[in-house]
Design an enzyme around this catalytic site. Structure first.
Site, PDB file in Angstrom:
ATOM      1  N   GLU A   1       0.869  -1.179   0.000  1.00  0.00           N
ATOM      2  CA  GLU A   1       0.000   0.000   0.000  1.00  0.00           C
ATOM      3  C   GLU A   1       0.905   1.228   0.000  1.00  0.00           C
ATOM      4  OE1 GLU A   1      -2.340  -0.059   3.531  1.00  0.00           O
ATOM      5  OE2 GLU A   1      -3.212  -2.022   3.134  1.00  0.00           O
TER       6      GLU A   1
ATOM      7  N   ASP B   1      -4.987   8.148  11.072  1.00  0.00           N
ATOM      8  CA  ASP B   1      -3.618   7.726  11.362  1.00  0.00           C
ATOM      9  C   ASP B   1      -3.095   8.275  12.673  1.00  0.00           C
ATOM     10  OD1 ASP B   1      -2.871   6.151   8.990  1.00  0.00           O
ATOM     11  OD2 ASP B   1      -3.329   8.002   7.919  1.00  0.00           O
TER      12      ASP B   1
END
Length: 260
Positions: free
Chosen positions: A51, A62
């Site tokens: 990814e 995140d």
């Protein structure tokens, strides 16, 4: 190749009795040249799917490690167009699936029709968009489907049964099972209830299940592997790459590969 390349990768690992190892790199951290080298070396070390994170100013899903990487990549001038050029260049040298992970805003700004065409032309296989809810995803999913690219959704332990079925019905490539509630980042233990949660997802789909968020070391990966089809490691790889360079990231990948 798109959806087919992802499916073939999972099928090959299943035939070998192994699990797919999926890693996340923040593209452009510390530079696009290092990202390119990392893709090639990590593929050689046993990674099955990579990814590539598109850096964004407000990466809400995140934790601090990837937030910091995103900030560094943006400061270095990394953007979506440059990442597509990177993938196009890599395609002559690597055959493993490459998936972009991006927040929706940069994709929308790019233009969805142009995006799908350029993703396909570059050799990207799929797209993960953590902040795009199912209800608003149809325009992007339709554009990706037209060029045979995978729209890979995320589900979480809190996803209700009916919604899980709707997400699974629209999914392609694999389903990204967020292992815990909260943001990305390495954790020291497996979240409680993970086996029941993954069994619930498994009942809704024939697609492979990839599990990520919080997996930081080989022992966690070894314990999780029997419950899924692929292990996804992000923050731990990003941290190793930042603190110890490519050799440290390669070593972690080799240990993870051995564990699963």
């Amino acid at each position: 190749m798109g959806v087919e390349r992802i499916g073939a990768t999972f099928a090959a690992r299943e035939k070998e009795g192994r699990k797919a190892l999926i890693v996340y790199l923040c593209a452009g951290d510390p530079s696009l040249e290092v990202t390119a080298a990392a893709v090639e070396e990590l593929a050689a070390a046993g990674v099955d799917i990579i990814e590539l994170g598109v850096p964004f100013s407000d990466p809400v899903a995140d934790g601090p490690v990837i937030q910091a990487a995103s900030t560094r990549a943006l400061a270095g001038g990394t953007n979506l167009r440059k990442i597509l050029d990177l993938v196009k260049d890599l395609r002559s040298r690597v055959s493993l699936p490459l998936v972009l992970m991006s927040y929706y805003n940069p994709l929308l700004q790019y233009g969805l029709a142009a995006l799908a065409a350029d993703l396909a032309a570059a050799g990207v296989d799929g797209l993960i968009v953590p902040d795009l809810p199912l209800e608003e995803s149809a325009p992007l999913r339709e554009k990706l489907a037209a060029v045979k690219l995978a729209a890979i959704p995320l589900v979480a332990p809190t996803t209700p049964a009916e919604r899980l079925q709707q997400i699974a019905a629209a999914a392609q490539g694999f389903i990204y099972c967020v292992s815990l509630t909260g943001v990305t980042g390495a954790r020291e233990s497996l979240p409680p209830g993970i086996a029941a949660y993954l069994a619930r997802v498994r009942e809704t789909t024939d697609l492979p299940l990839g599990v990520g968020f919080g997996i930081s070391h080989p022992e966690q990966a070894r314990l999780l592997a029997p419950l899924c089809d692929g292990i996804i490691v992000g923050s731990a790889i990003v941290r190793e790459l930042h603190e110890g360079g490519l050799p440290a990231a390669v070593k972690l990948v080799q240990n993870l590969r051995q564990a699963i």
